[in-house]
Write a protein that holds these residues in place. Structure first.
Motif, mmCIF file in Angstrom:
data_model
loop_
_atom_site.group_PDB
_atom_site.id
_atom_site.type_symbol
_atom_site.label_atom_id
_atom_site.label_comp_id
_atom_site.label_asym_id
_atom_site.label_seq_id
_atom_site.Cartn_x
_atom_site.Cartn_y
_atom_site.Cartn_z
ATOM 1 N N PRO A 42 0.811 -1.222 0.000
ATOM 2 C CA PRO A 42 0.000 0.000 0.000
ATOM 3 C C PRO A 42 0.843 1.270 0.000
ATOM 4 N N ASP A 43 0.396 2.256 -0.757
ATOM 5 C CA ASP A 43 0.895 3.621 -0.636
ATOM 6 C C ASP A 43 -0.184 4.402 0.116
ATOM 7 N N TYR A 44 0.062 4.686 1.377
ATOM 8 C CA TYR A 44 -0.941 5.403 2.162
ATOM 9 C C TYR A 44 -1.223 6.760 1.531
ATOM 10 N N SER A 45 -2.501 7.027 1.293
ATOM 11 C CA SER A 45 -2.878 8.187 0.480
ATOM 12 C C SER A 45 -4.170 8.806 1.004
ATOM 13 N N ALA A 46 -4.465 9.983 0.450
ATOM 14 C CA ALA A 46 -5.679 10.685 0.848
ATOM 15 C C ALA A 46 -6.231 11.476 -0.324
ATOM 16 N N ALA A 47 -7.537 11.378 -0.519
ATOM 17 C CA ALA A 47 -8.250 12.330 -1.367
ATOM 18 C C ALA A 47 -8.574 13.494 -0.452
ATOM 19 N N TYR A 48 -7.886 14.601 -0.629
ATOM 20 C CA TYR A 48 -7.827 15.681 0.360
ATOM 21 C C TYR A 48 -8.630 16.883 -0.118
ATOM 22 N N VAL A 49 -9.448 17.427 0.786
ATOM 23 C CA VAL A 49 -10.360 18.522 0.463
ATOM 24 C C VAL A 49 -10.047 19.733 1.340
ATOM 25 N N VAL A 50 -10.057 20.917 0.712
ATOM 26 C CA VAL A 50 -9.962 22.179 1.454
ATOM 27 C C VAL A 50 -11.134 23.057 1.037
ATOM 28 N N LEU A 51 -11.933 23.467 2.007
ATOM 29 C CA LEU A 51 -13.084 24.333 1.749
ATOM 30 C C LEU A 51 -12.750 25.772 2.122
ATOM 31 N N HIS A 52 -13.031 26.697 1.210
ATOM 32 C CA HIS A 52 -12.869 28.128 1.445
ATOM 33 C C HIS A 52 -14.255 28.756 1.506
ATOM 34 N N ALA A 53 -14.383 29.833 2.299
ATOM 35 C CA ALA A 53 -15.678 30.506 2.411
ATOM 36 C C ALA A 53 -15.492 32.010 2.432
ATOM 37 N N GLU A 54 -16.458 32.691 1.843
ATOM 38 C CA GLU A 54 -16.463 34.155 1.859
ATOM 39 C C GLU A 54 -16.750 34.652 3.271
ATOM 40 N N GLY A 55 -15.995 35.666 3.699
ATOM 41 C CA GLY A 55 -16.253 36.282 4.988
ATOM 42 C C GLY A 55 -15.430 35.746 6.135
ATOM 43 N N THR A 56 -14.564 34.764 5.880
ATOM 44 C CA THR A 56 -13.709 34.223 6.931
ATOM 45 C C THR A 56 -12.403 33.716 6.328
ATOM 46 N N GLU A 57 -11.334 33.807 7.109
ATOM 47 C CA GLU A 57 -10.049 33.260 6.681
ATOM 48 C C GLU A 57 -9.906 31.804 7.101
ATOM 49 N N LEU A 58 -10.836 31.316 7.899
ATOM 50 C CA LEU A 58 -10.808 29.911 8.290
ATOM 51 C C LEU A 58 -11.074 29.018 7.081
ATOM 52 N N LYS A 59 -10.558 27.807 7.141
ATOM 53 C CA LYS A 59 -10.771 26.829 6.076
ATOM 54 C C LYS A 59 -11.119 25.484 6.703
ATOM 55 N N GLY A 60 -11.874 24.706 5.965
ATOM 56 C CA GLY A 60 -12.209 23.363 6.410
ATOM 57 C C GLY A 60 -11.367 22.339 5.669
ATOM 58 N N HIS A 61 -10.657 21.502 6.414
ATOM 59 C CA HIS A 61 -9.803 20.471 5.822
ATOM 60 C C HIS A 61 -10.363 19.091 6.142
ATOM 61 N N GLY A 62 -10.401 18.234 5.155
ATOM 62 C CA GLY A 62 -10.878 16.877 5.364
ATOM 63 C C GLY A 62 -10.325 15.952 4.306
ATOM 64 N N PHE A 63 -10.485 14.664 4.533
ATOM 65 C CA PHE A 63 -9.958 13.702 3.554
ATOM 66 C C PHE A 63 -10.627 12.357 3.762
ATOM 67 N N THR A 64 -10.425 11.503 2.782
ATOM 68 C CA THR A 64 -10.743 10.096 2.936
ATOM 69 C C THR A 64 -9.492 9.309 2.603
ATOM 70 N N PHE A 65 -9.336 8.175 3.254
ATOM 71 C CA PHE A 65 -8.098 7.394 3.169
ATOM 72 C C PHE A 65 -8.166 6.393 2.017
ATOM 73 N N THR A 66 -7.047 6.249 1.306
ATOM 74 C CA THR A 66 -6.939 5.280 0.216
ATOM 75 C C THR A 66 -5.564 4.623 0.271
ATOM 76 N N LEU A 67 -5.317 3.702 -0.661
ATOM 77 C CA LEU A 67 -4.052 2.958 -0.653
ATOM 78 C C LEU A 67 -3.207 3.188 -1.899
ATOM 79 N N GLY A 68 -3.347 4.354 -2.542
ATOM 80 C CA GLY A 68 -2.500 4.651 -3.693
ATOM 81 C C GLY A 68 -3.301 4.704 -4.968
ATOM 82 N N GLN A 69 -3.128 3.712 -5.834
ATOM 83 C CA GLN A 69 -3.891 3.685 -7.077
ATOM 84 C C GLN A 69 -5.381 3.682 -6.752
ATOM 85 N N GLY A 70 -6.107 4.493 -7.466
ATOM 86 C CA GLY A 70 -7.521 4.650 -7.191
ATOM 87 C C GLY A 70 -7.831 5.962 -6.507
ATOM 88 N N THR A 71 -6.801 6.602 -5.943
ATOM 89 C CA THR A 71 -7.047 7.911 -5.325
ATOM 90 C C THR A 71 -7.503 8.914 -6.368
#
Length: 441
Positions: A42-71
């Motif tokens: 396995p190649d430990y991997s992540a489909a990684y998401v960053v959410l931006h929003a108007e009116g704030t400098e905060l961001k939402g970070h999240g991911f789901t775990f995968t094993l390489g190919q298929g990410t």
């Protein structure tokens, strides 16, 4: 069925303006890190998401775990969900989160390639996890505390109870949670105890030297991978028992490699080493097979654990109804994020089955600690027969990595879901773009 009323209105007057999606992979296959009887490289991997929003400098970070190919496939699926994310006001999502979760998983065309399972569900987890990270940052709390401060009605409103009401209704869930609220002093004591954290286990192809290191570090529960060769498994179990003795739990994990008869025969030959349980002895989709194995191995005092790759709350419902496992394992990224996991924790609470989260990989420890701590504070109220898996791997890439002290998780204190990776790590390990990949081609 509509959730019970009485929840507060959350204020998050920001509109999501952008959703970044990255394919982040770590070349762990070079050292065979995380390999097991089923997954060799396995190649430990992540489909990684960053959410931006108007009116704030905060961001939402999240991911789901995968094993390489298929990410790359999962990241494409995540982008397919962008239509439900960008342009939405966060307060509208959070004030009807259960309904939003159903909308995200019910697109009439997308659900055809995975009605609450498969690649679409993995993509859902990435988006939902990012939304929870965002919410907790807005509230200035870690996710476990954000959840633990909610009333029973508020928690239940987060869940889509479709397909579950024959096992647990929203009203039953409220009563289950309310029973933990009835003694405010006990609840306060539990929340104060959380910084000591649930016990963890060390999971790996344990060597003698690693066992000794883990014992010195305060670990009291150990897990060993099995499933290839019974004589080799016997040799390693014996070696580990020689080091840790028989007063500490030893668990085994076959990672789905066996048929039913193989699982029973193989584990019978390991029974003398007193394994607490066998994890994933067969196909993660075969509820009847797990029940058959559980009944057979009970004669040896061996329990059955699974759930790491259980694909949705409906399957967990069936596992619990059938009494097909002794230990309910949840994965923070396998099913549709925090909302769906809450339903599993509540069902397990109703059936009195301990929830012992799966972790490891990349970032799974960081996320799942929040879920276990919520379970402890608001649902189970106990650490008996409960622990969180731990693997000392890739934590250095996170801004808020897990803190393990004397073999225990220490509760996170920073706002968010502990999901945010360091910018340099995201740049270096982005597949096909980052220097850790381009220099190898």
């Amino acid at each position: 069925m509509a959730p019970p009323s009485g929840k507060r209105v959350w204020k998050a007057p920001f509109t999501i303006s952008k959703m970044e999606v990255k394919d982040v992979r770590f070349p762990t296959s070079k050292g065979k890190h995380g390999s097991d009887a089923m997954h060799k490289d396995p190649d430990y991997s992540a489909a990684y998401v960053v959410l931006h929003a108007e009116g704030t400098e905060l961001k939402g970070h999240g991911f789901t775990f995968t094993l390489g190919q298929g990410t790359d496939i999962v990241t494409t699926a995540v982008r397919g969900l962008e239509q439900f994310v960008v342009g939405r006001r966060l307060e509208n999502i959070y004030n009807a989160f259960g309904a939003y979760w159903r909308e995200l998983t019910s697109h009439s065309q997308l659900r055809w390639i995975g009605p609450e399972k498969g690649v679409i569900h993995l993509a859902t987890a990435a988006v939902i996890n990012a939304l929870w990270d965002f919410w907790a940052k807005i509230e200035g709390k870690p996710v476990w505390e954000l959840l633990s401060c909610m009333s029973p009605e508020e928690i239940v409103s987060l869940i889509d109870f479709r397909y579950l009401t024959d096992t647990i209704t929203p009203e039953e869930a409220v009563e289950l949670l309310r029973s933990k609220w009835s003694d405010e002093e006990a609840r306060k004591k539990r929340s104060e105890f959380v910084p000591l954290g649930p016990c963890s286990i060390l999971s790996s192809l344990l060597s003698s030297s690693r066992c000794l290191e883990a014992l010195k570090a305060g670990f009291t529960r150990f897990k060993v991978k099995v499933g290839q060769n019974v004589e080799d498994d016997r040799r390693r179990c014996a070696a580990i028992r020689d080091i840790i003795g028989y007063d500490k739990p030893l668990m085994t994990d076959a990672n789905q490699v066996w048929d039913v008869k193989e699982a029973i025969t193989h584990m019978a030959q390991l029974a003398e080493y007193k394994p607490l349980f066998i994890e994933e002895p067969t196909s993660p989709d075969d509820i009847h097979a797990h029940l058959t194995i559980r009944k057979a191995l009970s004669a040896y005092g061996i329990k059955v654990a699974t759930g790491e790759q259980c694909c949705n709350r409906v399957m967990f419902k069936q596992f619990l109804e059938a009494r097909a496992f002794d230990v309910c394992q949840i994965d923070s990224c396998r099913i549709g994020g925090v909302n769906e996991i809450l339903s599993v924790i509540l069902m397990a609470g109703k059936f009195g089955v301990p929830v012992c989260p799966h972790a490891g990989g990349v970032g799974l420890c960081e996320l799942v600690q929040h879920l276990a701590m919520f379970d402890f504070v608001a649902v189970s109220g106990t650490l008996e027969n409960r622990f969180i898996e731990f693997v000392d791997h890739l934590h250095e890439h996170f801004l808020d990595p897990v803190n393990i002290t004397n073999g225990h998780y220490i509760a996170p204190t920073l706002p968010g879901y502990s999901a945010e990776m360091k910018p340099q790590s995201l740049d270096d390990y982005e597949y096909g773009k980052g220097c850790m990949w381009t220099t190898q081609q």
